[in-house]
Design a protein around this motif. Structure first.
Motif, PDB file in Angstrom:
ATOM      1  N   THR A 151       8.787  -5.400   1.669  1.00 19.97           N
ATOM      2  CA  THR A 151       7.966  -6.018   0.628  1.00 19.97           C
ATOM      3  C   THR A 151       6.469  -5.971   0.966  1.00 19.97           C
ATOM      4  O   THR A 151       6.084  -5.846   2.130  1.00 19.97           O
ATOM      5  CB  THR A 151       8.445  -7.469   0.378  1.00 19.97           C
ATOM      6  OG1 THR A 151       8.466  -8.173   1.623  1.00 19.97           O
ATOM      7  CG2 THR A 151       9.834  -7.481  -0.225  1.00 19.97           C
ATOM      8  N   LYS A 177      12.148  -7.066   5.571  1.00 20.16           N
ATOM      9  CA  LYS A 177      10.999  -6.631   6.368  1.00 20.16           C
ATOM     10  C   LYS A 177       9.771  -6.916   5.517  1.00 20.16           C
ATOM     11  O   LYS A 177       9.380  -6.111   4.682  1.00 20.16           O
ATOM     12  CB  LYS A 177      11.108  -5.134   6.700  1.00 20.16           C
ATOM     13  CG  LYS A 177      10.399  -4.699   7.980  1.00 20.16           C
ATOM     14  CD  LYS A 177       8.916  -5.031   8.028  1.00 20.16           C
ATOM     15  CE  LYS A 177       8.082  -4.106   7.178  1.00 20.16           C
ATOM     16  NZ  LYS A 177       6.652  -4.538   7.114  1.00 20.16           N
ATOM     17  N   GLU A 180       3.401  -7.271   7.177  1.00 20.98           N
ATOM     18  CA  GLU A 180       2.881  -7.790   8.447  1.00 20.98           C
ATOM     19  C   GLU A 180       1.555  -8.527   8.248  1.00 20.98           C
ATOM     20  O   GLU A 180       1.043  -9.146   9.175  1.00 20.98           O
ATOM     21  CB  GLU A 180       2.735  -6.663   9.480  1.00 20.98           C
ATOM     22  CG  GLU A 180       1.821  -5.511   9.095  1.00 20.98           C
ATOM     23  CD  GLU A 180       2.505  -4.421   8.259  1.00 20.98           C
ATOM     24  OE1 GLU A 180       3.251  -4.760   7.316  1.00 20.98           O
ATOM     25  OE2 GLU A 180       2.247  -3.230   8.527  1.00 20.98           O
ATOM     26  N   GLY A 229       5.626  -1.795  -2.957  1.00 16.62           N
ATOM     27  CA  GLY A 229       4.381  -1.546  -2.229  1.00 16.62           C
ATOM     28  C   GLY A 229       3.603  -0.437  -2.911  1.00 16.62           C
ATOM     29  O   GLY A 229       3.718  -0.250  -4.129  1.00 16.62           O
ATOM     30  N   SER A 230       2.841   0.303  -2.134  1.00 13.74           N
ATOM     31  CA  SER A 230       2.002   1.350  -2.723  1.00 13.74           C
ATOM     32  C   SER A 230       2.838   2.593  -3.030  1.00 13.74           C
ATOM     33  O   SER A 230       3.903   2.812  -2.430  1.00 13.74           O
ATOM     34  CB  SER A 230       0.868   1.688  -1.756  1.00 13.74           C
ATOM     35  OG  SER A 230       1.411   2.114  -0.522  1.00 13.74           O
ATOM     36  N   GLY A 252       6.031   1.039  -6.994  1.00 13.78           N
ATOM     37  CA  GLY A 252       4.757   1.455  -6.419  1.00 13.78           C
ATOM     38  C   GLY A 252       3.549   0.832  -7.095  1.00 13.78           C
ATOM     39  O   GLY A 252       3.621  -0.236  -7.698  1.00 13.78           O
ATOM     40  N   CYS A 285      -0.007  -6.310  -8.801  1.00 20.12           N
ATOM     41  CA  CYS A 285       0.427  -5.027  -9.366  1.00 20.12           C
ATOM     42  C   CYS A 285       0.399  -5.075 -10.884  1.00 20.12           C
ATOM     43  O   CYS A 285       0.439  -4.044 -11.533  1.00 20.12           O
ATOM     44  CB  CYS A 285       1.816  -4.679  -8.885  1.00 20.12           C
ATOM     45  SG  CYS A 285       3.053  -5.811  -9.507  1.00 20.12           S
ATOM     46  N   GLU A 387      -5.751   3.473  -7.953  1.00 18.27           N
ATOM     47  CA  GLU A 387      -5.609   2.013  -7.913  1.00 18.27           C
ATOM     48  C   GLU A 387      -6.639   1.437  -6.931  1.00 18.27           C
ATOM     49  O   GLU A 387      -6.659   1.804  -5.764  1.00 18.27           O
ATOM     50  CB  GLU A 387      -4.191   1.662  -7.441  1.00 18.27           C
ATOM     51  CG  GLU A 387      -3.912   0.172  -7.421  1.00 18.27           C
ATOM     52  CD  GLU A 387      -2.518  -0.157  -6.896  1.00 18.27           C
ATOM     53  OE1 GLU A 387      -2.102   0.437  -5.879  1.00 18.27           O
ATOM     54  OE2 GLU A 387      -1.860  -1.024  -7.497  1.00 18.27           O
TER      55      GLU A 387
HETATM   56  P1  NAD Z   1       2.013  -0.983   1.373  1.00 21.40           P
HETATM   57  O1  NAD Z   1       2.657   0.181   0.712  1.00 21.40           O
HETATM   58  O2  NAD Z   1       0.905  -0.737   2.320  1.00 21.40           O
HETATM   59  O3  NAD Z   1       3.106  -1.817   2.219  1.00 21.40           O
HETATM   60  C1  NAD Z   1       4.321  -2.242   1.632  1.00 21.40           C
HETATM   61  C2  NAD Z   1       5.381  -2.360   2.724  1.00 21.40           C
HETATM   62  O4  NAD Z   1       5.586  -1.058   3.305  1.00 21.40           O
HETATM   63  C3  NAD Z   1       4.970  -3.294   3.868  1.00 21.40           C
HETATM   64  O5  NAD Z   1       6.100  -4.034   4.262  1.00 21.40           O
HETATM   65  C4  NAD Z   1       4.517  -2.337   4.953  1.00 21.40           C
HETATM   66  O6  NAD Z   1       4.739  -2.837   6.251  1.00 21.40           O
HETATM   67  C5  NAD Z   1       5.370  -1.108   4.718  1.00 21.40           C
HETATM   68  N1  NAD Z   1       4.693   0.137   5.110  1.00 21.40           N
HETATM   69  C6  NAD Z   1       3.371   0.397   5.045  1.00 21.40           C
HETATM   70  N2  NAD Z   1       3.118   1.638   5.482  1.00 21.40           N
HETATM   71  C7  NAD Z   1       4.312   2.177   5.826  1.00 21.40           C
HETATM   72  C8  NAD Z   1       4.699   3.459   6.336  1.00 21.40           C
HETATM   73  N3  NAD Z   1       3.812   4.423   6.581  1.00 21.40           N
HETATM   74  N4  NAD Z   1       6.009   3.683   6.560  1.00 21.40           N
HETATM   75  C9  NAD Z   1       6.921   2.730   6.317  1.00 21.40           C
HETATM   76  N5  NAD Z   1       6.608   1.508   5.831  1.00 21.40           N
HETATM   77  C10 NAD Z   1       5.314   1.228   5.584  1.00 21.40           C
HETATM   78  O7  NAD Z   1       1.579  -1.981   0.197  1.00 21.40           O
HETATM   79  P2  NAD Z   1       0.725  -3.318   0.311  1.00 21.40           P
HETATM   80  O8  NAD Z   1      -0.685  -2.960   0.607  1.00 21.40           O
HETATM   81  O9  NAD Z   1       1.410  -4.298   1.162  1.00 21.40           O
HETATM   82  O10 NAD Z   1       0.842  -3.864  -1.193  1.00 21.40           O
HETATM   83  C11 NAD Z   1      -0.007  -3.457  -2.233  1.00 21.40           C
HETATM   84  C12 NAD Z   1       0.615  -2.369  -3.068  1.00 21.40           C
HETATM   85  O11 NAD Z   1       1.870  -2.799  -3.577  1.00 21.40           O
HETATM   86  C13 NAD Z   1      -0.228  -2.008  -4.269  1.00 21.40           C
HETATM   87  O12 NAD Z   1      -0.189  -0.611  -4.436  1.00 21.40           O
HETATM   88  C14 NAD Z   1       0.498  -2.690  -5.425  1.00 21.40           C
HETATM   89  O13 NAD Z   1       0.284  -2.125  -6.686  1.00 21.40           O
HETATM   90  C15 NAD Z   1       1.909  -2.550  -4.992  1.00 21.40           C
HETATM   91  N6  NAD Z   1       2.761  -3.516  -5.649  1.00 21.40           N
HETATM   92  C16 NAD Z   1       3.616  -3.059  -6.606  1.00 21.40           C
HETATM   93  C17 NAD Z   1       4.430  -3.937  -7.274  1.00 21.40           C
HETATM   94  C18 NAD Z   1       5.385  -3.451  -8.322  1.00 21.40           C
HETATM   95  O14 NAD Z   1       6.252  -4.209  -8.721  1.00 21.40           O
HETATM   96  N7  NAD Z   1       5.267  -2.212  -8.793  1.00 21.40           N
HETATM   97  C19 NAD Z   1       4.385  -5.304  -6.964  1.00 21.40           C
HETATM   98  C20 NAD Z   1       3.498  -5.733  -5.963  1.00 21.40           C
HETATM   99  C21 NAD Z   1       2.698  -4.826  -5.308  1.00 21.40           C
END
Ligand code: NAD
Length: 503
Positions: A151, A177, A180, A229-230, A252, A285, A387
């Protein structure tokens, strides 16, 4: 050992578990910029231990009848409500959103937990009496076993609850997970679940980074991965999970548009856009990041009305009453927003309000950026295509409704989209034709209620089932279909070599 006094551990098998990796990540207080704790980063072996705990606990949990699981989840709902203030302050202290907004984060997660307490009804299968002569057919939904959720930082209560609530209600064991950046609330949620009666091992939290995520992705016991996440990470997780035969739903990034029709109530539009564009420092998001006024006159009125409101935003400590939004989550997140403002200027967009120079009411070490407003943004600009995830609203002007609709639909992302109008026909056309997953009509942040499903289209979502609502029950269960025949006496039909028919 970490040099910081507070180390945020894992939560495995019903207890806090100190990390063994000697790898840590800093957890900041975004309102001051100071490191307030460190979080342990799990090794693959620690992930393995969490999965083993989950696998050992899961069969007995699945064997409890759904009503008993529902009663435990009901107690979990009560406990979260009782701890609402404590959780909101903790959440705010690591994320930076205001305490009031943090309560909204918890509340929207809680609603999915409430939905999951209906699990006896939600798990009811299908039944066809006498599908053939003396033959009945029925289906049942069975849990997958051990499932995992990964998440993001921006909703550290809501999104973990969206994942874990339906998963455990269905009889699975869950390994979370979380991000962090703000890991404390997920640990507290796991403790409250235990207190409510969720057996040890059914809800585990493993803190970590890519190493922990990859260990979950490759683990043969983990049957499904729910990710938010992203977009680049969502794509990575979706493809790697598929390689190892897991179910995956990966949500994403986003670039949510709001079309403003000439007939819209401009006072209401401005109120809605200010909240949806700048609330939580734009780190949602479903934030509106692009407003699309239709017609030059609408655009002029919109910019004139927005400018003073953006300049008047109160940006400061998330604990202060009267703060509109607080800091961004990290120094990198702040720098990214500042860089994007520079890119927009360099590419020729018109910077109406410059957040790099706006007043900040908080600590000068905090990760604050004041509100920015761009006008005359076009699809050629990076600030339109990418974004930003910060307090920056762009105005992309359109000549008419069809042009506005095409603009929204052609964007790479397709999470949410809204329209402001008084005309029912235009609203209906928009809702039916626009290429995005969640639509608002005079509603700027159309996050669906818990018993409907949440999910974006295009680069905003990978996988074919949405989060929460009925899709979540489908995602966290596998369907078994039974065809049964109970002959009255000895069967005299003999062997048949043709394909069975229901005649
Ligand atoms: P992120 O992608 O950096 O991280 C999300 C999760 O992935 C975290 O738990 C992180 O530890 C893990 N992660 C990061 N890099 C990784 C890698 N290289 N390999 C494996 N795991 C990895 O996202 P963030 O910065 O925590 O959150 C913001 C993003 O989430 C924005 O892009 C936002 O739009 C998106 N988001 C989307 C929704 C949706 O429902 N579509 C909802 C909330 C947030």
């Amino acid at each position: 050992m970490s040099s910081i006094a507070t180390v945020i551990p894992h939560f495995v098998g019903g207890a806090r578990a100190e990390g063994t990796s000697q790898r840590f990540a800093d957890v900041f207080d975004p309102s001051t910029g100071r490191v307030q704790a460190q979080v342990a980063l799990a090794t693959a072996a620690e992930v393995d231990a969490a999965v083993a705990n989950a696998a050992a606990a899961q069969p007995a949990w699945a064997a409890l009848n759904p009503q008993k699981r529902a009663r435990i989840l009901n107690r979990f709902v009560v406990l979260i409500n009782e701890h609402m203030d404590e959780l909101a302050v903790l959440l705010s202290s690591e994320h930076g959103k205001t305490v009031a907004d943090a309560k909204g984060d918890i509340q929207r997660g809680l609603e999915v937990l409430e939905f999951a307490t209906g699990i006896p009804h939600l798990l009811k299968g299908e039944y066809s009496d006498s599908a053939g002569t003396g033959i009945d057919v029925f289906s049942m939904r069975q849990p997958l076993g051990v499932v995992a959720g990964i998440t993001p930082f921006n909703f550290p209560a809501m999104i973990p609850l969206w994942k874990l609530a339906p998963a455990i209600a269905c009889g699975n064991a869950f390994v979370l997970k979380p991000s962090e950046r703000d890991p404390s609330v997920p640990i507290r949620l796991a403790e409250l679940a235990l207190e409510a009666g969720v057996p040890p091992g059914i809800l585990n939290v493993v803190n970590g980074d890519k190493e922990a995520v990859d260990a979950l992705l490759d683990h043969p016991t983990v049957k499904a991965i729910g990710f938010v996440g992203s977009t680049p990470i969502a794509q990575y997780i979706y493809s790697r999970a598929a390689e190892t035969g897991k179910r995956a739903q990966c949500f994403g990034g986003a670039k949510n548009h709001a079309i403003v029709m000439p007939d819209a109530d401009m006072d209401d539009v401005v109120d809605q856009l200010i909240g949806a564009g700048y609330g939580s420092a734009g780190e949602r998001c479903m934030a509106i990041s692009v407003a699309v006024p239709v017609g030059a006159e609408t655009a002029e009125r919109l910019v004139a009305a927005l400018r003073p409101r953006v300049e008047a935003l109160t940006v400061g400590a998330p604990t202060e009453a009267g703060t509109d939004y607080g800091p961004l989550v990290t120094a990198e997140a702040k720098q990214r927003v500042v860089d994007y403002i520079g890119v927009g200027v360099d590419e020729g967009a018109e910077l109406v309000v410059d957040g790099r120079e706006g007043a900040i009411a908080g600590d000068e070490g905090g990760f604050y950026v004041a509100g920015s407003l761009f006008d005359r943004v076009t699809p050629e600009h990076r600030i339109y295509r990418e974004e930003i995830f910060g307090p920056v609203l762009s105005i992309a002007r359109a000549a008419d409704f069809e042009e506005a609709l095409a603009l929204v639909s052609d964007h790479e992302y397709g999470n949410g989209a809204a329209i402001f109008t008084r005309d029912g026909h235009t609203a209906r056309e928009f809702a039916r034709r626009v290429q995005a997953g969640m639509i608002g009509v005079n509603v700027p942040i159309p996050v669906p209620i818990a018993y409907h499903t949440f999910g974006g289209w295009k680069a905003s979502g990978f996988g074919d089932l949405n989060q929460h609502g009925p899709d979540s029950i489908r995602f966290y269960t596998k369907t078994k279909t039974v065809t049964q025949r109970w002959p009255k006496g000895p069967d005299e039909g003999g062997a048949s070599f043709v394909m069975p028919q229901m005649a």
